[in-house]
Design a protein around this motif. Structure first.
Motif, PDB file in Angstrom:
ATOM      1  N   GLU A  19       0.827  -1.210   0.000  1.00 56.20           N
ATOM      2  CA  GLU A  19       0.000   0.000   0.000  1.00 56.20           C
ATOM      3  C   GLU A  19       0.859   1.257   0.000  1.00 56.20           C
ATOM      4  O   GLU A  19       0.540   2.239  -0.683  1.00 56.20           O
ATOM      5  CB  GLU A  19      -0.945   0.001   1.208  1.00 56.20           C
ATOM      6  CG  GLU A  19      -2.014  -1.069   1.148  1.00 56.20           C
ATOM      7  CD  GLU A  19      -2.886  -0.977  -0.086  1.00 56.20           C
ATOM      8  OE1 GLU A  19      -3.257   0.141  -0.506  1.00 56.20           O
ATOM      9  OE2 GLU A  19      -3.186  -2.038  -0.677  1.00 56.20           O
ATOM     10  N   CYS A  20       1.953   1.243   0.757  1.00 57.80           N
ATOM     11  CA  CYS A  20       2.838   2.409   0.780  1.00 57.80           C
ATOM     12  C   CYS A  20       3.428   2.651  -0.612  1.00 57.80           C
ATOM     13  O   CYS A  20       3.508   3.794  -1.078  1.00 57.80           O
ATOM     14  CB  CYS A  20       3.952   2.210   1.804  1.00 57.80           C
ATOM     15  SG  CYS A  20       3.401   2.337   3.519  1.00 57.80           S
ATOM     16  N   LEU A  43       0.718   4.195  -2.808  1.00 57.22           N
ATOM     17  CA  LEU A  43       0.442   5.587  -2.468  1.00 57.22           C
ATOM     18  C   LEU A  43       1.481   6.532  -3.055  1.00 57.22           C
ATOM     19  O   LEU A  43       1.155   7.619  -3.540  1.00 57.22           O
ATOM     20  CB  LEU A  43       0.396   5.752  -0.946  1.00 57.22           C
ATOM     21  CG  LEU A  43      -0.781   5.103  -0.220  1.00 57.22           C
ATOM     22  CD1 LEU A  43      -0.556   5.111   1.281  1.00 57.22           C
ATOM     23  CD2 LEU A  43      -2.088   5.806  -0.573  1.00 57.22           C
ATOM     24  N   VAL A  97       4.277   9.390   3.705  1.00 55.27           N
ATOM     25  CA  VAL A  97       4.176   7.928   3.714  1.00 55.27           C
ATOM     26  C   VAL A  97       5.367   7.332   4.463  1.00 55.27           C
ATOM     27  O   VAL A  97       5.201   6.441   5.307  1.00 55.27           O
ATOM     28  CB  VAL A  97       4.103   7.379   2.282  1.00 55.27           C
ATOM     29  CG1 VAL A  97       4.158   5.856   2.288  1.00 55.27           C
ATOM     30  CG2 VAL A  97       2.828   7.860   1.595  1.00 55.27           C
ATOM     31  N   ASN A 133       5.107   7.858   8.291  1.00 50.65           N
ATOM     32  CA  ASN A 133       4.112   6.992   8.927  1.00 50.65           C
ATOM     33  C   ASN A 133       4.491   5.522   8.815  1.00 50.65           C
ATOM     34  O   ASN A 133       4.176   4.738   9.714  1.00 50.65           O
ATOM     35  CB  ASN A 133       2.738   7.248   8.318  1.00 50.65           C
ATOM     36  CG  ASN A 133       2.052   8.459   8.925  1.00 50.65           C
ATOM     37  OD1 ASN A 133       1.394   8.352   9.961  1.00 50.65           O
ATOM     38  ND2 ASN A 133       2.231   9.609   8.295  1.00 50.65           N
ATOM     39  N   ARG A 134       5.167   5.145   7.732  1.00 50.44           N
ATOM     40  CA  ARG A 134       5.648   3.764   7.631  1.00 50.44           C
ATOM     41  C   ARG A 134       6.634   3.475   8.752  1.00 50.44           C
ATOM     42  O   ARG A 134       6.641   2.379   9.328  1.00 50.44           O
ATOM     43  CB  ARG A 134       6.317   3.543   6.263  1.00 50.44           C
ATOM     44  CG  ARG A 134       6.943   2.153   6.061  1.00 50.44           C
ATOM     45  CD  ARG A 134       5.861   1.089   6.071  1.00 50.44           C
ATOM     46  NE  ARG A 134       6.408  -0.240   5.838  1.00 50.44           N
ATOM     47  CZ  ARG A 134       6.982  -0.995   6.770  1.00 50.44           C
ATOM     48  NH1 ARG A 134       7.099  -0.521   8.012  1.00 50.44           N
ATOM     49  NH2 ARG A 134       7.425  -2.199   6.489  1.00 50.44           N
ATOM     50  N   SER A 163      -1.206   4.744  12.378  1.00 49.61           N
ATOM     51  CA  SER A 163      -0.541   4.959  11.100  1.00 49.61           C
ATOM     52  C   SER A 163      -0.762   3.789  10.153  1.00 49.61           C
ATOM     53  O   SER A 163      -1.097   3.976   8.974  1.00 49.61           O
ATOM     54  CB  SER A 163       0.962   5.173  11.317  1.00 49.61           C
ATOM     55  OG  SER A 163       1.222   6.426  11.911  1.00 49.61           O
ATOM     56  N   LEU A 191      -2.716   3.993   6.564  1.00 48.30           N
ATOM     57  CA  LEU A 191      -1.980   3.763   5.331  1.00 48.30           C
ATOM     58  C   LEU A 191      -2.629   2.679   4.464  1.00 48.30           C
ATOM     59  O   LEU A 191      -2.735   2.823   3.248  1.00 48.30           O
ATOM     60  CB  LEU A 191      -0.532   3.381   5.642  1.00 48.30           C
ATOM     61  CG  LEU A 191       0.388   4.506   6.125  1.00 48.30           C
ATOM     62  CD1 LEU A 191       1.683   3.931   6.676  1.00 48.30           C
ATOM     63  CD2 LEU A 191       0.680   5.499   5.003  1.00 48.30           C
ATOM     64  N   LEU A 230      -2.799  10.597   9.425  1.00 49.88           N
ATOM     65  CA  LEU A 230      -1.418  10.443   8.984  1.00 49.88           C
ATOM     66  C   LEU A 230      -0.638  11.743   9.137  1.00 49.88           C
ATOM     67  O   LEU A 230       0.528  11.746   9.559  1.00 49.88           O
ATOM     68  CB  LEU A 230      -1.388   9.979   7.528  1.00 49.88           C
ATOM     69  CG  LEU A 230      -1.949   8.583   7.251  1.00 49.88           C
ATOM     70  CD1 LEU A 230      -2.045   8.332   5.754  1.00 49.88           C
ATOM     71  CD2 LEU A 230      -1.104   7.522   7.924  1.00 49.88           C
TER      72      LEU A 230
END
Length: 245
Positions: free
Chosen positions: A114-115, A118, A129, A132-133, A214, A218, A241
């Motif tokens: 998903e990251c 995005l 991203v 937050n990852r 997070s 995400l 986020l």
């Protein structure tokens, strides 16, 4: 004649309300199987199953109102939020359901995918991203499995005054991390985390709660956008986020 109210509808499932009856239509029979079995064994109040004729499940309406909705201020009292925390603790202390939940490795793989999506599709800035990852990493650790609801949004918890009258939408229930439920319950309502934890009655790792905020946000953005919801609405997933540091 009673009107038919469309509660939610997208390509995977739909929920209609006719008077005091909710009709859930889901083409995935396995998902409905989980929901029915989870409600039968959960030690907290759930909707009464009126009948089932796949792909339709008929449920009785719960008394009271939802604890709140994502993106809107909650009018529920601190005591009602604490009661939601206590209900979550009762569920998490119950015997495990017989079916599994997602593993840490499965969640990590989904998060990575998903990251990447995005960023590649320029849905969110790469630095947002990445930040937050990094926060989400704290959730990806071994946990002691608990009986979790799996989608314990505040709109799925019904209260009457300061008491929980029931919890709906059990199709994601299974074995999982108890802190995930607490994070989903307080997503976008960080101001009520203390009330929930007071009712939950045990110390928790706040860094893991923040990590689940997070991670949940995400992995939800693409699904929400593809199913007609707006994760960029005020107070919703993208704002969650942006609030992480």
């Amino acid at each position: 004649m009673e009107e038919v109210e469309v509660v939610v509808a997208h390509t995977e499932r739909a929920t209609l309300r006719v008077g005091d009856v909710f009709l859930k239509i889901d083409a995935d029979r396995a998902r409905t199987d989980v929901e029915v079995e989870a409600m039968a064994i959960a030690p907290i109040p759930t909707p009464r199953v009126l009948w089932r004729e796949p792909p339709v499940l008929a449920l009785a309406a719960l008394p009271g109102t939802a604890l709140g909705r994502l993106g809107e201020p909650s009018t529920a009292s601190p005591a009602a939020w604490a009661a939601a925390g206590a209900a979550a603790r009762t569920l998490h202390d119950a015997p495990l359901p017989p079916w599994p939940g997602p593993s840490v490795d499965e969640l990590a793989e989904r998060l990575d995918g998903e990251c990447a999506w995005l960023v590649a599709n320029e849905v969110l800035p790469a630095d947002l991203v990445t930040r937050n990852r990094r926060v989400a990493e704290a959730a990806l650790r071994p946990w002691t499995p608990a009986f979790v609801h799996g989608d314990l949004q505040l709109s799925h918890v019904f209260v009457d005054g300061d008491e929980v009258t029931g919890v709906i939408d059990w199709s994601e229930a299974g074995r999982g991390d108890a802190l995930f439920d607490l994070a989903v319950l307080t997503l976008g309502h960080e101001e009520h985390l203390g009330d929930v934890l007071a009712g939950y009655g045990t110390d928790v790792d706040l860094d893991v709660i923040h990590a689940w905020w997070s991670l949940r946000s995400l992995i939800a953005v693409r699904w929400l956008a593809e199913h007609g919801f707006d994760p960029s609405a005020p107070g919703c997933e993208i704002d969650v986020l942006r609030a992480r540091r």
